[in-house]
Design an enzyme around this catalytic site. Sequence first.
Site, PDB file in Angstrom:
ATOM      1  N   CYS A  82       0.826  -1.206   0.000  1.00 38.13           N
ATOM      2  CA  CYS A  82       0.000   0.000   0.000  1.00 38.13           C
ATOM      3  C   CYS A  82       0.857   1.252   0.000  1.00 38.13           C
ATOM      4  CB  CYS A  82      -0.953  -0.005   1.191  1.00 38.13           C
ATOM      5  SG  CYS A  82      -0.123  -0.194   2.781  1.00 38.13           S
ATOM      6  N   HIS A 138      -1.638   0.829   7.462  1.00 38.44           N
ATOM      7  CA  HIS A 138      -2.039   0.888   6.055  1.00 38.44           C
ATOM      8  C   HIS A 138      -1.878   2.309   5.549  1.00 38.44           C
ATOM      9  CE1 HIS A 138      -4.146   0.038   2.364  1.00 38.44           C
ATOM     10  NE2 HIS A 138      -5.069   0.943   2.632  1.00 38.44           N
TER      11      HIS A 138
END
Length: 1556
Positions: A405, A720
């Site tokens: 990510c 994330h």
Amino acid sequence: MTDKESEQCTVSVFDQTPGSEQKKINVVVRSHFTVKRVIDLIGTQFSYEKFELLLQPHDNKDLVNLNALESQLMYEVAGFEPQLKNHLILLPSGSWDGDVTKRFELPIKRVVVKKVMKSDGEKAKSPATGEKKKRVVGEKTKKKPASGSSSPSKAKTTSEDSLAKTSISSESSPEKTSKIKTTAAKISKPGSEKAPRASPEECPELSTEINSKNTSSESPVAKKTAKVTSKPTLELLSPIKPSSPIKELDCEPVDTLSKQQLSEQLQLYPQGRNLISPVDDAPSDLFISDAEQLSDDDLALGASASPTMLGPGYDYGAPTGDSDVEGVTGVTDPSTIGTDDGTYPALSNFYRRKYGGDELRAWQRVNTTGADFVSSATTETEAEARQASLGPRGYVGLVNQAMTCYLNSLLQALFMTPEFRNALYRWEFDNDNEAKNIPYQLQKLFLNLQTSPKAAVETTDLTRSFGWDSTEAWQQHDIQELCRVMFDALEHKFKNTKQANLISNLYEGKMNDYVKCLECNTEKTREDTFLDIPLPVRPFGSSSAYGSIEEALRAFVQPETLDGNNQYLCEKCKKKCDAHKGLHFKSFPYILTLHLKRFDFDYQTMHRIKLNDRVTFPQTLNLNTFINRSGNSGEQNSQLNGTVDDCSTADSGSAMEDDNLSSGVVTTASSSQHENDLNDEDEGIDMSSSTSKSAKQGSGPYLYELFAIMIHSGSASGGHYYAYIKDFDNNEWFCFNDQNVTSITQEDIQRSFGGPNGSYYSSAYTSSTNAYMLMYRQVDAKRNELVAKVADFPEHIKTLLPKLHSEEETRVSRLGRHITVTDLALPDLYKPRVYFYNPSLKKMKITRVYVSQSFNINLVLMSAYEMLNVEQFAPLSRCRLVAYNSSMDTIIQSLESCTDPALTELRAAQNYSLDFLLEYRAEDQEFEVYPPNGITWYVFKVDLSTMAMDGPFLVYSAAREREASDVLRRSIALRLHISEQQFLLATVRATVPKAFVSYDPHPTPEALQHLQNMANTQFKSITYFYLNVPNTDAATLEMLGVPTVESVECASGGDVVDAAMMNGVAPGHMSSSNDYDWRRYKRDLVEPMSQPSPSHGHESNSEDSSLSDGDRTLVETDNMAHRGGGDSQVSSTSHSPQLSSPEDEAASHDAMMRVHAYCNGNGSYAAADVVDPLLLPTSTNHFFYATKVECVDVVGTGSSSGHQSDEEAQLRKPTRAYKLLVGTHMRMGAFKKHIEQLIQVPAAHFKLQRKHDNNLSNNQNNSLVHLIEGETLTVELGKTLEPDEFKAKIHFLRLADIDNETSKLPCVCEWVYNANTTAEQAKKELVAKLHRIDAKYATLSVQNCRIWLKGGRIPIKILSDDETLYCDMRSSIAAEFIVQECEEEVDPQPKDDSLTLFVRRWCPAKLEFGKFQEITLDQDSEIRLSLSQISDIPIDKLSYMKLNSNFPCTSISALSVNESSSWYSVPTTLDKYPLNSTQTGNIYLYKDRTVPARELTLEERRLMNAREKARLDRVGCVSTTRYAQRRERALKIYLDSPEKSSNVTASAPMDVHVNN
């Protein structure tokens, strides 16, 4: 695909929601689709979480509520007619009043086509209506519409528009309008000579309306063009019933010229498309052959109306709807179709952004050369005339390979930087090593992002060019670290090219590092460059954060004063002088990158932390004041920086690495806020206002606008990344979150500032989602660029673009429709899945074999054999692989006839997506040959006398018919190794054919009829699950606060089987090699035959009476891997049942597993005997059978309690497992009642846990069981909480029980309390509960009991008797409390303003720790005095030290205590350090500082070091396993990647039926 499964029809869904933007969509429905699957398909195209879906049948029949029939097959819903176009009504959830007689007015849209005109006013004769059309056998049916148009004037086509538009020029006379309704197509059936036409009344959706409107033109040449628009799902034409009336249509003829012009236009359509022509007798070459059959995965591959979801055949164009793609297609509003002026509605900005205004019409051919790509592009004006409101789907996402990510966020930010993208496009690739060239792969990725029709594209080619292997995708890295490393790699690759200075021109700024003598004012400087500015979130040593990035920037340039021992040696003054050392910004880069340093290290807790404080940032940033420094700027900066601690936002705490902020020692800072912070909620609403004053005061070039925000969500140990990015073309903000791209608002940007949520634990529950890196672009009209459009691409990019699309199409066609994510390390892998039925676990397991060399079936077998642990069942010589279709649970063929080990032809026939089934055989048997084109049957074995059942077993048969036959009987007998004449066989018609066999040495027609009746009524909808159950003995249930269930007396004389009998085999009789012993199912059928069979008339009124094909309704899922294989006996005959003598039957009878719920004599389930009649219809008869599994497979099980202690995890660990065969239409209430009787635990005190914490709610008594076939459920014990109830974990503390081997306090039980429970009430309940659990708590009483609130892994607060127990509603983590048994003379309730500490004495002469003790300090108490009172150490000889670790701090080594420099001997009260930073419950060491430490010899030190290491390992292996710090790998980009050797490997096996 079987014929049954290939049946399909189209339904129209009409959205009746007020204000809906999408009023109608069309959906393809297959014969095996359940109602739930259809609802899920429709739900993907609307933003509603819930909605009502009704079926409005034809012929004014009553409405049908489909939400109540979710498990039923759509084709079998009453009123659903597959031969016609069915209409579904979508209503807001809860808005339907239940009136089934109501009829909704449905807007049936028709296509508008301007009339084709003829000159001379002549009319051609129309062909005879109903003209016979012959069809040659073997040819594909050609769909031919029967419509025509005519006009008094002559039709012409405009040559200029012929390549871009399909249009029919016309000239109409004024004041004249004609409408002609015709059918859309003729459908001829095989074997018939006539193709009847459908009337508009019979199929209103197939009607076409041709209108001619009043128009005028200046000359015969300048004609107004008319667009031909068609309904979006032209492919989805419903077949017409033969009984439908045929109506003659009065169609005007079309002249020869018009037909020729139409023919020329239709030739421009891409191949493989089904079209509807307005010409009735057009030549056959105008029509395209039928598209291929739709696959179950097509919806996921492109059925969405999104422009990013187009197939490879449509370059840049929006779909016209006649796509051969299964699924849902949007229908355009009638106001946007066929406007009078011939123009298209406006196109949205973001769609122009993606396609650059250079769109091709949806019907235009795909160009294959660079010149074609540019020449076919339309102008910006034409692009703006396209359909509007396509939304953020115009942007393409990036696929997350595993943990990439951070890479995806940075790539999207670079892609959305016009200057960087355009410069990268200008770079030209000039060598042949494409795979390892980073700029080339980045260039290809950017082209994909700008032009790909996909929703998301892969980054694997780019990461391979980095030199990364597959393991790198699983490493977490920092986005700022990646930015620097990538820029270094690009600079290296750009050397000696025109882009050599690209990075420095865009991202490089300059600053001066200076030292200024304060006596002579001499300043020495050194120029440095920077690519980003790292800004601390907090000043060093402060608990308050900077309020904004402007404050952080001022602090960044604030000079440090060198004085005292740190004075500066001035060369001019020739002595050490006070000086200022700092930084001056000399110039800022064009693209300014600010890095907020949110990750820090807490030296008190010795853990990494994340600072989640609120730091605001403007959208317009003026930095001219940092360049135009005045003479007193230093004083100004000093003054500004001096107010940082006072004016900054309040401490929002830090995110602890341990267990996502919930497990470490947290130091709560002062909760007081500055008065300015009371306006935090209003802060940043006008995000440009924070620099408005500086913008006026400081003029210059350094004015910046924000365009990218990289956001981190999580803790210091992991999280994330995603990005908020602004599109410069339209100034709109979007969230780029891996594959998903969505619009965002200013409120979303403000939430990325960070800051506290305002709870009791401000540091533990602060929002962990906040901005981490910011990108600003300089406002400069001369330098600011827009992204390059397709027409403006350099020539080498125009050449690369068609090559890129060709590679993508080749990849799609090679891999087929079931495309898997490519492995990073193995670029050219064939990765087949191999399935194997494990008889011990009674479930299908799967492994993926990685073949990086030429494919060899023998290597695949060897690798899968090892990974699936088949050696315990048979040697490799008795194993084989057969071709297997995992998506359809069917065997394709065996491989005896394939002499090529590479299986080249077979793999090519399966689009290189062939999977395999591993079978093994018994020593005295041979493998059965599976010819192609057979049918795979689900075979169940059943004992009608006891209703015992097992299966399904996969049996491959050449019998094509779906009924019992000699061929099928022979296949079953051969596969199960039984006599062909000694069993009954019954079949049911279903999507997956099912067969039921029952042993009968003397089969009779009556017995066969009885079995067939049971198959049709009780067995047809059977599916299976697995159930893992923890220990349910009395002690365990008491610890978990769970009661037991009294055994229910058997109704109708049925036996109650105890736990020992649930195994299915008596002790000592179980054999894994013959787990499915046929003798278990041999029973005398005379007794059941004499009993009455179930009443079929009564059964017809049950829930599933309307379902004749419901066996797969529970297992439908979009993920094909979940359906792979079923729970089937896929090994050949190794554990197939063996025929035995009748003498063995009596001995094996005791080993028979009985269903734990009770069955009456005929085997039907008596629901009223054990289930509340309110939960089920009184006539419901649903099958339920449980058999114990020999081994417990705990792989893939999860827990809703994500933070379990080791003791709790041990309590909840599954100790036994069952296989359940259940009727799919059983209600959840009845299902849980069966489980209740099976495990002897009340239904209200356990939950059925699915993987990934997806609980099945106890409130689903009125819902059907919707589970994935073959999935594993886990029983999680614990009371189902009421709305005002909370669950807590209770730990026990007795100081005398703690020693050096204690790693943490034990969790002794779970306890449920409500919001009004006080500590005094809790004491009474918990003392009584602990007394019941164990006698060792007998000395605990309400009088000596103390309750602590536990935070993380330390006690943090003593609760007073009148205080209510705390629970944070926003946390999913259960509250934790400590019950302490206080020693004599210890007050369980100290004063609120006192400080209670735990202390231990350190004996330096013995190098030993003393026992745990407790002291309480009042406000004026001195710690040394309190310590002296509990020891014999004089106050002036006392030293003390605070331990910073998790309670009880036993992880400190005895060898390091004496060497610590943290010992204090000064007088200290609560208002002085270190007590002013100490919390209640902390631990201190104390010692007699006059006692010298023991001197150890080398041998003594070695022995003690080994002893301490062993002790710490014992303590640490329990206390630090979950919190062990992950060894991080440095992020590297390899400019020369080494080649990796080829081999064959296999992944670890996993459960086929588990969501992964």
